[in-house]
Design an enzyme around this catalytic site. Structure first.
Site, short mmCIF file in Angstrom:
data_model
loop_
_atom_site.label_atom_id
_atom_site.label_comp_id
_atom_site.label_asym_id
_atom_site.label_seq_id
_atom_site.Cartn_x
_atom_site.Cartn_y
_atom_site.Cartn_z
CG ASP A 69 57.61 42.86 50.94
OD1 ASP A 69 56.69 42.60 50.75
OD2 ASP A 69 58.10 41.53 50.58
CB ILE A 70 56.42 46.75 47.39
CG1 ILE A 70 55.59 48.13 47.14
CG2 ILE A 70 55.64 45.33 47.48
CD1 ILE A 70 56.51 48.85 47.17
CG HIS A 77 63.53 37.12 48.81
ND1 HIS A 77 63.50 36.37 48.14
CD2 HIS A 77 62.62 37.21 49.55
CE1 HIS A 77 62.68 36.05 47.39
NE2 HIS A 77 61.57 35.96 48.80
CG HIS A 132 60.48 37.49 54.17
ND1 HIS A 132 59.63 38.64 53.36
CD2 HIS A 132 60.60 36.37 53.00
CE1 HIS A 132 59.00 38.08 52.77
NE2 HIS A 132 60.09 37.28 52.20
#
Ligand code: AMP
Length: 129
Positions: free
Chosen positions: A28-29, A92, A94
């Site tokens: 994750d950015i 998605h 996490h």
């Protein structure tokens, strides 16, 4: 095409963790913790619970492999799994290294990691598969 489909297609760069025929994992950015990873299906479906049963089951098994590798790479008590999906309309999960419940709080300021740090974290996780 979603931003995650562009990442999977290699049109947008990412810190890749793993890939198989059906799924893709990358950092994750805007990470809540070092090693915060997203697992996505290559199939472009908005909402995780709209995935067909087999895809969802296979995705969890892929996420398990990724989570086990993250746990080996990043010192933490657990890998927290979260589904939010309010920002990017591409299903998605996490995966977040955590030591307490508070580490799962998405209101927390995100870490500011350099490209070099992100690359090193991704490389370390990849080495644990
Ligand atoms: P949500 O849809 O609410 O689960 O949030 C989407 C997540 O995707 C956020 O944590 C973002 O930081 C992350 N994200 C958005 N764009 C990118 C990108 N280009 N590369 C990596 N992660 C991203």
């Amino acid at each position: 095409m979603t931003i995650f489909s562009k990442i999977i297609a290699g049109e947008i760069p990412c810190y890749k963790i793993a890939e198989n025929e059906d799924f893709f994992a990358f950092l994750d950015i805007n990470p809540l913790a070092q090693g915060h990873t997203l697992v996505v299906p290559k199939m472009e479906v908005d909402y995780l619970l709209d995935l067909d049963d087999k895809t969802l089951a296979d995705m969890m098994l892929f996420a398990k492999k990724v989570g086990v590798a993250i746990k080996k790479a990043i010192p933490c008590k657990r890998i927290g799994l979260t589904v939010i999906g309010l920002e990017v309309p591409h299903a998605h999960i996490h995966l977040i290294p955590i030591n307490s419940e508070a580490d799962m709080n998405f209101h927390k300021p995100k870490l500011q990691l350099s490209a070099d740090e992100m690359s090193k974290i991704a490389e370390l996780i990849r080495s644990k598969f």
